[in-house]
Write an enzyme that holds these catalytic residues in place. Structure first.
Site, PDB file in Angstrom:
ATOM      1  N   GLU A   1      30.473 -43.109 -23.922  1.00 38.79           N
ATOM      2  CA  GLU A   1      31.670 -42.260 -23.975  1.00 38.79           C
ATOM      3  C   GLU A   1      31.885 -41.678 -22.597  1.00 38.79           C
ATOM      4  OE1 GLU A   1      32.051 -39.133 -26.914  1.00 38.79           O
ATOM      5  OE2 GLU A   1      31.093 -40.368 -28.445  1.00 38.79           O
TER       6      GLU A   1
ATOM      7  N   GLU B   1      25.469 -38.300 -30.493  1.00 39.48           N
ATOM      8  CA  GLU B   1      25.211 -36.997 -29.850  1.00 39.48           C
ATOM      9  C   GLU B   1      24.259 -36.153 -30.684  1.00 39.48           C
ATOM     10  OE1 GLU B   1      28.948 -35.177 -28.784  1.00 39.48           O
ATOM     11  OE2 GLU B   1      29.097 -36.416 -26.995  1.00 39.48           O
TER      12      GLU B   1
HETATM   13  C1  BGP Z   1      32.120 -36.218 -28.205  1.00 34.92           C
HETATM   14  C2  BGP Z   1      32.176 -36.918 -29.523  1.00 34.92           C
HETATM   15  C3  BGP Z   1      33.405 -37.692 -29.798  1.00 34.92           C
HETATM   16  C4  BGP Z   1      34.638 -37.270 -29.070  1.00 34.92           C
HETATM   17  C5  BGP Z   1      34.405 -36.694 -27.702  1.00 34.92           C
HETATM   18  C6  BGP Z   1      35.588 -35.981 -27.114  1.00 34.92           C
HETATM   19  O1  BGP Z   1      31.436 -35.015 -28.362  1.00 34.92           O
HETATM   20  O2  BGP Z   1      31.094 -37.803 -29.690  1.00 34.92           O
HETATM   21  O3  BGP Z   1      33.532 -37.856 -31.176  1.00 34.92           O
HETATM   22  O4  BGP Z   1      35.565 -36.673 -29.829  1.00 34.92           O
HETATM   23  O5  BGP Z   1      33.313 -35.831 -27.630  1.00 34.92           O
HETATM   24  O6  BGP Z   1      35.704 -34.698 -27.664  1.00 34.92           O
HETATM   25  P1  BGP Z   1      37.071 -34.128 -28.181  1.00 34.92           P
HETATM   26  O7  BGP Z   1      37.539 -35.051 -29.216  1.00 34.92           O
HETATM   27  O8  BGP Z   1      36.749 -32.772 -28.703  1.00 34.92           O
HETATM   28  O9  BGP Z   1      37.968 -34.082 -26.997  1.00 34.92           O
END
Ligand code: BGP
Length: 489
Positions: A387, A197
């Protein structure tokens, strides 16, 4: 059948959120180790110590006071120290992924496990051996590792002594780390991602509303420039070290729509696409800054230090594929409305056509199709959704089952949209759902915000047996994979 025969189904995690063992076998700390737990309403805190010994904590988006050093303090809980103990349980976890039929497993290497401070000339052998064992375990089951080189965890030493990515010197340290892992894992790994990201650095600024200062913009754009150059170096090195290596960028895929048909909203939405999403993808996929970059820089008086060599490196280091995370969409408007939608790096108005999770994340599967089609048309490179998923509270029943039909509904709806995008011509080659095993939330540090097919018995205070239990979605995903996406019921 829309999904190609060798479509890669799987799941994704990140080292700092799942491994734990934060100080084991010579690993150095990263900033994520200095972050406390938080909630949807309460920020995670960074804890610090002043030279005179006094201590304190600030919300994670703020700077600590001049002269302070980040520190682990008594009386605070640091969820990333334990993660979900993947470091010690990776064999059990990978066996469960294999049981679901995973073809691919996205994970990251913790830079400070390999170079504890980031500045060493020789790597930490124990760190290298750990990932070797993990990759070999994946291969044992025919699972292809997809490896992120940098997922939110620059070695703390480099952050504090060098000022992190704002300082050009960090590129040489990253180059050495990347060369080491590319040489070490030749033949074991094929797919790599450079920065997770990468566009977050700009999105963070939006979290401040319109209050980010010129200095913050200057810092963010320079930071990104150094990451672009480092990413280009990584691609070039990868191709030299092993022509079979395939390297991708990884963009936070936050789709946005204009809230009204007011031309000002249409423009604002487009400009938000450029600043928030396209700027990074364009540089990494096309190897040069886009025409609108100057407009973005000028808006905040940003003057970048870019050398001729940098420009050549960018040209020569274009990524092979475009990968991204997708969770939700956001609304953009110039009108004065209540900014009440939360979510992953997005602040904006709520979309009345969508539903929102407890954490304020919008449920918008069509946004995924919109995103896939738009980006494939723009770059014409193979794509991966690396993701996607629903963070929610799950209940572990007395018989150790978890009935997460809401997660199945979320994923099914998104897979259907991927199917349509493929039918419309998008070359989508992989899908790795986020947090395929429950892990520490990056945003809030919570355990109760779960994404997994596999439940981990651990709570927000770090208490629990750490035992793993398949959820209903585990058996559902297994069917999806076995049928190559044909059976989504
Ligand atoms: C993205 C990241 C992840 C992950 C995901 C979910 O921004 O790449 O590392 O954590 O989001 O976010 P969160 O963990 O805050 O729910």
């Amino acid at each position: 059948m829309p999904f190609q025969k060798d479509f890669m189904w799987g799941g994704a995690v990140a080292a700092n959120q799942c491994e734990g063992a934060w100080d084991v076998d010579g690993r150095g700390p990263a900033q994520t180790d200095m972050m406390t737990g938080g909630t949807a309403k309460q920020h995670r805190m960074l804890t610090y110590r002043m030279p005179d010994g006094t201590t304190g904590a600030v919300p994670k988006f703020q700077s600590i006071p001049e002269g302070a050093r980040l520190a682990v303090l008594d009386g605070y809980h640091y969820p990333n120290h334990l993660g979900v103990d993947f470091f010690h349980r990776y064999q059990e976890d990978i066996a469960l992924f294999a049981q679901m039929g995973f073809k691919i497993f996205r994970m990251s290497i913790s830079w400070s496990r390999i170079f504890p401070k980031g500045i060493e000339t020789e790597p930490n052998r124990k760190g290298l051996d750990f990932y070797r064992r993990v990759f070999e375990e994946c291969r044992k089951y025919g699972i292809e590792p997809l490896v992120t080189m940098h997922h939110f965890d620059t070695p703390l030493y480099l952050e504090e002594e060098l000022g992190g990515w704002k300082n050009r010197e960090i590129i040489a340290h990253f180059d050495r780390y990347v060369k080491t892992i590319l040489e070490e894992y030749k033949g074991l790994v094929k797919y790599w991602l450079t920065f997770n990201e990468i566009n977050n650095t700009l999105m963070f600024l939006d979290l401040f509303g319109n209050t980010a200062t010129q200095e913050q913009y200057q810092g963010a754009y320079q930071h990104l420039h150094h990451e672009f150059v480092a990413s280009a170096h990584a691609v070039k090195m990868a191709h030299e070290i092993d022509p079979n290596y395939v390297v991708g960028c990884m963009i936070c895929g936050l789709a946005n729509y204009p809230m009204t048909c007011d031309p000002d909203d249409i423009l604002a939405s487009r400009y938000q696409w450029e600043k928030g999403v396209l700027y990074c993808g364009d540089v990494q996929c096309k190897g040069k800054y886009p025409t609108y970059a100057k407009r973005l820089w000028d808006a905040h008086g940003v003057k970048l230090d870019i050398t001729e060599q940098d420009l050549q490196d960018l040209r020569e280091g274009c990524v092979d594929m475009y990968t991204f995370s997708y969770y939700m969409s956001a609304l953009v408007t110039t009108h004065d409305v209540e900014k009440n939608a939360g979510g992953n790096f997005s602040v904006g108005a709520k979309n009345e056509y969508l539903q929102y999770s407890e954490w304020g994340w919008a449920f918008d599967p069509k946004g995924l199709r919109y995103y896939l089609e738009m980006m494939y048309d723009r770059y014409e490179k193979p794509m991966m959704v690396v993701e996607n998923g629903l963070g929610s509270v799950d209940t572990l029943e007395d018989d150790h089952t978890v009935h997460d039909s809401y997660r199945i509904d979320y994923l099914r709806a998104h897979i259907k949209e991927m199917e349509i995008a493929i039918e419309h011509g998008v070359d989508l080659i992989a899908y790795t759902t986020w947090g395929c095993i429950d892990l520490v939330s990056a945003g809030t540090g919570e355990m109760r915000k779960r994404y997994g097919f596999i439940y981990v018995d651990l709570d927000d205070e770090g208490k629990g047996t750490l035992d793993r239990y398949p959820k209903d979605s585990f058996y559902w995903y297994k069917k999806v994979i076995a049928s190559n996406g044909a059976d989504l019921d």
